[in-house]
Scaffold this active site. Structure first.
Site, PDB file in Angstrom:
ATOM      1  N   GLY A  18       0.873  -1.408   0.115  1.00  0.00           N
ATOM      2  CA  GLY A  18      -0.094   0.133  -0.011  1.00  0.00           C
ATOM      3  C   GLY A  18       0.843   1.218  -0.209  1.00  0.00           C
ATOM      4  O   GLY A  18       1.941   1.118  -0.011  1.00  0.00           O
ATOM      5  N   SER A  19       0.192   2.378   0.010  1.00  0.00           N
ATOM      6  CA  SER A  19       0.955   3.546   0.086  1.00  0.00           C
ATOM      7  C   SER A  19       1.672   3.986   1.077  1.00  0.00           C
ATOM      8  O   SER A  19       2.936   4.642   1.330  1.00  0.00           O
ATOM      9  CB  SER A  19      -0.029   4.834  -0.413  1.00  0.00           C
ATOM     10  N   GLU A  22       3.740  -2.335   3.608  1.00  0.00           N
ATOM     11  CA  GLU A  22       3.345  -3.474   3.046  1.00  0.00           C
ATOM     12  C   GLU A  22       2.698  -4.661   3.655  1.00  0.00           C
ATOM     13  O   GLU A  22       2.767  -4.591   5.210  1.00  0.00           O
ATOM     14  CB  GLU A  22       4.996  -3.941   2.444  1.00  0.00           C
ATOM     15  N   ILE A  23       2.265  -5.586   3.010  1.00  0.00           N
ATOM     16  CA  ILE A  23       1.475  -6.831   3.818  1.00  0.00           C
ATOM     17  C   ILE A  23       2.372  -8.168   3.443  1.00  0.00           C
ATOM     18  O   ILE A  23       2.859  -8.242   2.250  1.00  0.00           O
ATOM     19  CB  ILE A  23       0.045  -6.766   3.437  1.00  0.00           C
ATOM     20  N   LYS A  38       0.761  -6.543   8.724  1.00  0.00           N
ATOM     21  CA  LYS A  38       0.751  -5.189   7.939  1.00  0.00           C
ATOM     22  C   LYS A  38       2.157  -4.547   8.572  1.00  0.00           C
ATOM     23  O   LYS A  38       2.226  -4.656   9.718  1.00  0.00           O
ATOM     24  CB  LYS A  38      -0.300  -4.349   8.175  1.00  0.00           C
ATOM     25  N   ASP A 128     -15.336   5.544   2.901  1.00  0.00           N
ATOM     26  CA  ASP A 128     -14.664   5.055   1.692  1.00  0.00           C
ATOM     27  C   ASP A 128     -15.051   3.483   1.370  1.00  0.00           C
ATOM     28  O   ASP A 128     -14.505   2.631   1.026  1.00  0.00           O
ATOM     29  CB  ASP A 128     -13.018   5.031   1.940  1.00  0.00           C
TER      30      ASP A 128
END
Length: 435
Positions: A18-19, A22-23, A38, A128
């Site tokens: 992700g921005s 990381e996962i 995460k 969202d």
């Protein structure tokens, strides 16, 4: 020495990014249970993971909320260990040739409204909601919808007094423009009504295959958001829902009739969709479109000498093959965030593997079985569906032979029993730990 997290989990391969982090796939050292881990660098300018972990802690115990196993700092990283989940509804929508049947949409709608209602009951707005932020579970939770990604969530009322946040205007777009409510586009502070309107757009997206404001061209992001807003405002509810059951228009009319601080009648919204489901003669058997496609695909790929392969083959019952390698962490198409939130990017949800769905090529064999648009369970014989349900470990729906007057009552009882079963499926193996 292999990297470990919380002295309990073995850090495995990267499964997403992700921005803001990381996962990774993780494994419990003693039980070999697979989890999602995460990681966020502690030196990041605007840390996000602590905020998200606090929201998960508040929401713990709710149906369809991933369990948090551990949160803390490991070396240079803020670390969150949580349930490993299955594919997102966006992934499954793509697998089903970007269209879902009315039956599948209604089965999803019931659970999705429940997730939003629970989120609101904890005094938070999601802000969202989109198909990427709803994930199916794995194993015995394969048919349960999970809600994820709380990076833009906002508290809308005081926990004790229930005092609602004040009405405001001139707000910047927060969320994803494609699914944002009309009021959000108009700069009005979001409230519970806006989450529900976004959910309505998701349901129409599944049914129609796209929304009228998709694919609009513009020079800048701001201009694109403006074009989406203009198209959305000029598209009437009747036009959006034309050709589909009137309940969907009723849903939107209700959402837009709510005042800023009104508490929505979630029960009413579930009821209109449940009544439609029963009137259509559907059975709440958790046989989704992707369940059928996976079953059909297994028949095409199985060697002639083998017996029938049930939809349970693979990582979980009813999940399509190939969806164990999906990367949901691409760009933020049609997404918008306020200036203060520009750094609050998310690594939404845990996945099983990485890899771009669009670059994988066709996932389904080019066979006459798939010549029809994916969706209706009526396109598969009752015998095949029976095998499908049995293979997936699902109870068979009762055969209704009663007179018409009793049929609705019998079907409603079965519906209520089925949804109650999936909604109460909860397993908490560990307590939340924060170090």
């Amino acid at each position: 020495m292999e990297p470990r997290v919380g002295n309990k989990y073995r850090l495995g391969r990267k499964i997403g990014s992700g921005s803001f982090g990381e996962i990774y796939l993780g494994t419990h050292i003693q039980t070999n249970e697979e989890v999602a881990i995460k990681l966020e660098n502690v030196k990041t300018k605007h840390p996000q993971l602590l905020y998200e972990s606090k929201l998960y802690r508040i929401l713990q115990g709710g149906t369809g909320v991933p369990n948090i196993k551990w949160f803390g700092v490991e070396g240079d990283y803020n670390t969150l260990v949580m349930d490993l989940l299955g594919p997102s509804l966006e992934d499954l929508f793509n697998f089903c040739s970007r269209k879902l049947s009315l039956k599948s949409v209604l089965m999803l709608a019931d659970q999705m409204i429940n997730r939003v209602e629970y989120f609101h009951s904890k005094s938070f707005l999601h802000r969202d909601l989109k198909p990427d932020n709803f994930l199916m579970g794995l194993g015995r939770r394969a048919n349960q919808v999970h809600i994820i990604d709380f990076g833009l969530a906002k508290k809308y009322r005081d926990n004790t007094t229930h005092q609602h946040i004040p009405y405001r205007e001139n707000k910047n777009l927060t969320g994803t423009a494609r699914y944002a409510s009309m009021n959000t586009h108009l700069g009005i502070e979001q409230s519970r009504r806006d989450d529900l309107e976004s959910l309505g757009y998701i349901l129409m997206y599944f049914l129609k295959g796209s929304l009228p404001w998709q694919g609009l061209k513009a020079g800048t992001k701001k201009q694109k958001y403006e074009r989406i807003s203009e198209k959305k405002v000029s598209t009437s509810i009747e036009s959006l829902c034309r050709g589909y059951p009137s309940e969907f228009a009723s849903y939107f009319h209700y959402c837009r009739s709510l005042r800023f601080d009104d508490k929505p009648d979630y029960g009413y919204l579930k009821r209109i969709f449940r009544d439609l489901f029963i009137r259509e003669g559907f059975q709440f058997d958790y046989v989704f479109d992707w369940t059928i496609l996976k079953y059909q695909q297994s028949q095409l790929t199985a060697p002639p000498s083998r017996g029938l392969v049930s939809p349970a083959v693979g990582t979980s019952a009813g999940l399509p093959p190939g969806l164990t390698s999906i990367d949901r962490y691409g760009g933020e198409e049609e997404g918008g965030r306020p200036p203060m939130d520009s750094s609050r990017r998310r690594m939404s949800g845990a996945l099983e593997n990485s890899g771009n769905l669009s670059s994988r090529g066709p996932m389904m064999p080019s066979s006459s079985l798939f010549a029809q648009s994916a969706g209706s369970s009526r396109r598969v014989t009752s015998e095949e569906l029976q095998r499908c349900r049995t293979g997936a470990g699902l109870r068979n729906s009762p055969v209704v032979t009663t007179p018409e007057g009793k049929r609705s009552s019998s079907t409603r009882k079965h519906y209520d029993s089925a949804i109650k079963g999936i909604e109460t499926l909860q397993v908490s193996d560990e307590r939340f730990h924060h170090h």
